[in-house]
Design an enzyme around this catalytic site. Sequence first.
Site, short mmCIF file in Angstrom:
data_model
loop_
_atom_site.label_atom_id
_atom_site.label_comp_id
_atom_site.label_asym_id
_atom_site.label_seq_id
_atom_site.Cartn_x
_atom_site.Cartn_y
_atom_site.Cartn_z
N LEU A 77 -19.32 -7.04 49.91
CA LEU A 77 -20.15 -8.24 49.81
C LEU A 77 -19.29 -9.43 49.43
O LEU A 77 -18.40 -9.31 48.58
CB LEU A 77 -21.22 -8.08 48.72
CG LEU A 77 -22.27 -6.98 48.82
CD1 LEU A 77 -23.40 -7.27 47.85
CD2 LEU A 77 -22.81 -6.81 50.22
N GLY A 88 -19.07 -2.68 50.15
CA GLY A 88 -19.68 -3.04 51.42
C GLY A 88 -18.80 -2.68 52.62
O GLY A 88 -19.31 -2.41 53.71
N ASN A 144 -17.58 1.28 44.69
CA ASN A 144 -17.18 0.97 43.32
C ASN A 144 -18.18 0.07 42.60
O ASN A 144 -17.85 -0.57 41.61
CB ASN A 144 -15.80 0.30 43.33
CG ASN A 144 -15.80 -1.01 44.11
OD1 ASN A 144 -16.59 -1.20 45.01
ND2 ASN A 144 -14.92 -1.92 43.74
N GLU A 145 -19.42 0.00 43.11
CA GLU A 145 -20.40 -0.94 42.57
C GLU A 145 -20.54 -0.87 41.06
O GLU A 145 -20.64 -1.90 40.38
CB GLU A 145 -21.78 -0.71 43.22
CG GLU A 145 -21.95 -1.32 44.59
CD GLU A 145 -21.29 -0.51 45.70
OE1 GLU A 145 -20.64 0.52 45.40
OE2 GLU A 145 -21.42 -0.91 46.86
C1 LIG Z 1 -32.08 -2.91 45.85
C2 LIG Z 1 -30.86 -2.74 45.09
C3 LIG Z 1 -30.89 -3.43 43.77
C4 LIG Z 1 -29.79 -3.85 43.22
C5 LIG Z 1 -28.50 -3.64 43.90
C6 LIG Z 1 -27.47 -4.61 43.45
C7 LIG Z 1 -26.38 -4.77 44.15
C8 LIG Z 1 -26.20 -4.11 45.44
C9 LIG Z 1 -24.80 -3.80 45.79
C10 LIG Z 1 -24.69 -3.64 47.23
C11 LIG Z 1 -23.55 -2.84 47.66
C12 LIG Z 1 -22.32 -3.59 47.95
C13 LIG Z 1 -21.60 -4.15 46.94
C14 LIG Z 1 -20.33 -4.88 47.20
O1 LIG Z 1 -19.76 -4.88 48.26
S1 LIG Z 1 -19.74 -5.77 45.89
C15 LIG Z 1 -18.09 -6.26 46.35
C16 LIG Z 1 -17.15 -5.21 45.92
N1 LIG Z 1 -15.80 -5.51 46.36
C17 LIG Z 1 -14.75 -5.33 45.60
O2 LIG Z 1 -14.83 -4.89 44.48
C18 LIG Z 1 -13.44 -5.72 46.21
C19 LIG Z 1 -12.83 -6.83 45.45
N2 LIG Z 1 -11.56 -7.22 46.07
C20 LIG Z 1 -10.43 -6.52 45.92
O3 LIG Z 1 -10.36 -5.50 45.29
C21 LIG Z 1 -9.19 -7.10 46.59
O4 LIG Z 1 -9.45 -8.43 46.90
C22 LIG Z 1 -8.79 -6.34 47.86
C23 LIG Z 1 -9.94 -6.20 48.85
C24 LIG Z 1 -8.24 -4.95 47.51
C25 LIG Z 1 -7.65 -7.15 48.56
O5 LIG Z 1 -6.62 -7.39 47.64
P1 LIG Z 1 -5.56 -8.56 47.93
O6 LIG Z 1 -5.07 -8.47 49.33
O7 LIG Z 1 -4.55 -8.49 46.83
O8 LIG Z 1 -6.41 -9.91 47.87
P2 LIG Z 1 -6.90 -10.70 46.55
O9 LIG Z 1 -7.45 -9.77 45.57
O10 LIG Z 1 -5.78 -11.59 46.11
O11 LIG Z 1 -8.08 -11.58 47.14
C26 LIG Z 1 -7.86 -12.73 47.94
C27 LIG Z 1 -8.97 -13.72 47.71
O12 LIG Z 1 -10.21 -13.14 48.11
C28 LIG Z 1 -11.16 -13.18 47.03
N3 LIG Z 1 -12.02 -11.99 47.12
C29 LIG Z 1 -11.66 -10.72 47.13
N4 LIG Z 1 -12.72 -9.91 47.24
C30 LIG Z 1 -13.80 -10.72 47.32
C31 LIG Z 1 -15.20 -10.49 47.46
N5 LIG Z 1 -15.71 -9.25 47.56
N6 LIG Z 1 -16.02 -11.54 47.51
C32 LIG Z 1 -15.54 -12.80 47.42
N7 LIG Z 1 -14.21 -13.08 47.28
C33 LIG Z 1 -13.36 -12.06 47.24
C34 LIG Z 1 -10.27 -13.17 45.81
O13 LIG Z 1 -10.97 -13.67 44.70
C35 LIG Z 1 -9.15 -14.06 46.25
O14 LIG Z 1 -9.64 -15.39 46.18
P3 LIG Z 1 -8.71 -16.62 45.78
O15 LIG Z 1 -9.64 -17.79 45.69
O16 LIG Z 1 -8.07 -16.28 44.48
O17 LIG Z 1 -7.73 -16.72 46.92
#
Ligand SMILES: CC/C=C\C/C=C\CCCC/C=C/C(=O)SCCNC(=O)CCNC(=O)[C@H](O)C(C)(C)COP(=O)(O)OP(=O)(O)OC[C@H]1O[C@@H](n2cnc3c(N)ncnc32)[C@H](O)[C@@H]1OP(=O)(O)O
Length: 303
Positions: free
Chosen positions: A109, A154, A178-179
């Site tokens: 997400l 996601g 990993n939510e």
């Molecule tokens: C009915 C149900 C009721 C309640 C439910 C409630 C919730 C439902 C949940 C639904 C299920 C889905 C949930 C999700 O998907 S939550 C998102 C989870 N994602 C993560 O934890 C991943 C986070 N990111 C990372 O670990 C790393 O970024 C990654 C992918 C390994 C890549 O690493 P790397 O190449 O080193 O890149 P950076 O970390 O430096 O990131 C670059 C840049 O991107 C921004 N960013 C990363 N991930 C996200 C994201 N998910 N959303 C927005 N932005 C993201 C990061 O902050 C950096 O930004 P910058 O401004 O610093 O350049």
Amino acid sequence: MALASGVRFAERALLRPWALLRGTTLGRTEPAAGGGGDGARRFGSQRVLVEPDAASGVAVMKLRNPPVNALSLELLTELVISLEKLENDKTFRGVILTSDCPRVFCAGLDLTEICGRNPAHCAEYWKAMQELWLRTYLSSLVLVAAINGACPAGGCIIALSCDCRVLADNPKYRIGLNETLLGIIAPFWLKDTYVNTIGHRASEQALQLGSLFPPAEALQVGLVDQVVPEDQVQSTALSEMARWLAVPDHARQLTKNMMRKATADRLLRQRDADTQNFVSFVCRDSIQKSLQAYLEKLRQRKG
Ligand SMILES: CC/C=C\C/C=C\CCCC/C=C/C(=O)SCCNC(=O)CCNC(=O)[C@H](O)C(C)(C)COP(=O)(O)OP(=O)(O)OC[C@H]1O[C@@H](n2cnc3c(N)ncnc32)[C@H](O)[C@@H]1OP(=O)(O)O
């Protein structure tokens, strides 16, 4: 049709894509590098690149939302529309889903879509997420995920909705839900998809712990079907595709539907309630604080 209510979002998008797509260029067609005939023409949108091969009936769909393919509302919308376009074109029988961003398949997400946003926006966003899952999970096409990067949350949902998963052998390319580590919970339909893939006990453990599995463990637990060297992900995905396409479409499609319909129907029956649950959950002050803190940590990690 089971998807009747589920397709409303996509229908709306098709009828009025401009209402849903902020600054996209959907439907653009351009010749593929070195390509010639129709089978080699690319189409797609700003965030989803589609490379169709009419001769084989297979299209490669690349997520292109740098830096990490976070699932923004635009990306979700463009994915649904691109998939629908391929499904409606009888030339195509299979899609390989992969990333155009280095080292990341999909970061899940887009947290900026649910942090500090109003409930109406969160609801619209969640409906788009549901729609993508329904579309992919019940797709009549063979979907193979060529996972060429990190695949958390996601991202894992998208991969799990495919029929087959090939993961690049790189310890940094972890996959899982990993939510809980973000202080949020996977919705029931995501939990069901996990259970359908790796079984109840493994899901119970992995969901609670928020486990992100490195390739060898992902293979062992059954989260992916193959782990191969990075430069072989695409060719292995194509071989897998050939194996799945060797089966007559109607028999495979009906079997897929038999295996997945009950899981999808569960969401279709309570889609609005699921949206309301999501919105009231993520809009809580405490959850907003957790999400903000997580985003902040991600941003600082970089420096
Ligand atoms: C009915 C149900 C009721 C309640 C439910 C409630 C919730 C439902 C949940 C639904 C299920 C889905 C949930 C999700 O998907 S939550 C998102 C989870 N994602 C993560 O934890 C991943 C986070 N990111 C990372 O670990 C790393 O970024 C990654 C992918 C390994 C890549 O690493 P790397 O190449 O080193 O890149 P950076 O970390 O430096 O990131 C670059 C840049 O991107 C921004 N960013 C990363 N991930 C996200 C994201 N998910 N959303 C927005 N932005 C993201 C990061 O902050 C950096 O930004 P910058 O401004 O610093 O350049």
